[in-house]
Scaffold this motif. Structure first.
Motif, mmCIF file in Angstrom:
data_model
loop_
_atom_site.group_PDB
_atom_site.id
_atom_site.type_symbol
_atom_site.label_atom_id
_atom_site.label_comp_id
_atom_site.label_asym_id
_atom_site.label_seq_id
_atom_site.Cartn_x
_atom_site.Cartn_y
_atom_site.Cartn_z
ATOM 1 N N TYR A 197 2.515 1.710 -3.386
ATOM 2 C CA TYR A 197 1.521 2.150 -4.362
ATOM 3 C C TYR A 197 1.287 3.653 -4.229
ATOM 4 O O TYR A 197 1.267 4.381 -5.220
ATOM 5 C CB TYR A 197 0.202 1.382 -4.164
ATOM 6 C CG TYR A 197 -0.884 1.871 -5.072
ATOM 7 C CD1 TYR A 197 -0.932 1.464 -6.405
ATOM 8 C CD2 TYR A 197 -1.857 2.762 -4.611
ATOM 9 C CE1 TYR A 197 -1.921 1.932 -7.250
ATOM 10 C CE2 TYR A 197 -2.843 3.237 -5.455
ATOM 11 C CZ TYR A 197 -2.872 2.812 -6.774
ATOM 12 O OH TYR A 197 -3.837 3.282 -7.619
ATOM 13 N N LYS A 198 1.113 4.143 -2.983
ATOM 14 C CA LYS A 198 0.902 5.571 -2.756
ATOM 15 C C LYS A 198 2.129 6.378 -3.205
ATOM 16 O O LYS A 198 1.993 7.436 -3.809
ATOM 17 C CB LYS A 198 0.635 5.849 -1.263
ATOM 18 C CG LYS A 198 -0.664 5.310 -0.775
ATOM 19 C CD LYS A 198 -1.774 6.192 -1.259
ATOM 20 C CE LYS A 198 -3.049 5.819 -0.533
ATOM 21 N NZ LYS A 198 -4.171 6.608 -0.962
ATOM 22 N N TYR A 199 3.335 5.848 -2.901
ATOM 23 C CA TYR A 199 4.568 6.540 -3.298
ATOM 24 C C TYR A 199 4.674 6.598 -4.825
ATOM 25 O O TYR A 199 5.010 7.648 -5.385
ATOM 26 C CB TYR A 199 5.777 5.813 -2.703
ATOM 27 C CG TYR A 199 7.104 6.435 -3.040
ATOM 28 C CD1 TYR A 199 7.470 7.664 -2.519
ATOM 29 C CD2 TYR A 199 8.008 5.790 -3.886
ATOM 30 C CE1 TYR A 199 8.682 8.243 -2.820
ATOM 31 C CE2 TYR A 199 9.220 6.358 -4.203
ATOM 32 C CZ TYR A 199 9.556 7.583 -3.669
ATOM 33 O OH TYR A 199 10.758 8.142 -3.987
ATOM 34 N N HIS B 280 0.835 -1.200 0.000
ATOM 35 C CA HIS B 280 0.000 0.000 0.000
ATOM 36 C C HIS B 280 0.880 1.265 0.000
ATOM 37 O O HIS B 280 0.614 2.212 -0.754
ATOM 38 C CB HIS B 280 -0.926 -0.017 1.225
ATOM 39 C CG HIS B 280 -1.773 1.204 1.348
ATOM 40 N ND1 HIS B 280 -2.849 1.446 0.501
ATOM 41 C CD2 HIS B 280 -1.713 2.264 2.193
ATOM 42 C CE1 HIS B 280 -3.387 2.599 0.828
ATOM 43 N NE2 HIS B 280 -2.726 3.112 1.857
ATOM 44 N N CYS B 281 1.953 1.272 0.832
ATOM 45 C CA CYS B 281 2.839 2.446 0.889
ATOM 46 C C CYS B 281 3.533 2.664 -0.452
ATOM 47 O O CYS B 281 3.631 3.800 -0.929
ATOM 48 C CB CYS B 281 3.870 2.272 2.000
ATOM 49 S SG CYS B 281 3.177 2.427 3.653
#
Length: 114
Positions: A18-20, A15-16
């Protein structure tokens, strides 16, 4: 049933990342020009580099006999350049100018071995 203890951590990291990735895709300029500017700025340090290739001071301890002997050599000769090369001039003692004799060559070889 197999339990993956890192499943929660893997999901969080996915998830991190993907956001980055989404953030980088929306704002690419700082990630392109930032490293280039940082590289150029840090490259200015090359102007302060001093190259030292003196074997006596790079690879011998500070209180070594070699440094002590060189200090005495400097005081005796007034030499301010640290040269690791020693030159020896030889002259025949019998007045014969020909240095290409076997006994002279043997003496030189013995001196080099010493």
């Amino acid at each position: 049933m197999d339990i993956n203890p890192f499943g929660i951590l893997q999901d969080f990291l996915a998830h991190c990342f993907y956001k980055y990735g989404a953030f980088v895709s929306r704002h690419p300029n700082p990630f392109i020009f930032g490293p280039i500017a940082l590289t150029l700025f840090l490259s200015l340090g090359i102007l302060n580099v001093e190259v030292s290739d003196d074997l006596r001071f790079l690879y011998s301890p500070e209180n070594s006999l070699s440094r002590f002997e060189y200090q005495i050599h400097q005081e005796f000769s007034g030499d301010s350049v640290n040269s690791s090369l020693i030159a020896v001039a030889l002259e025949a003692s019998d007045g014969n100018k020909n240095m290409l004799r076997k006994e002279i060559a043997d003496t030189i070889r013995d001196l080099i071995r010493f």
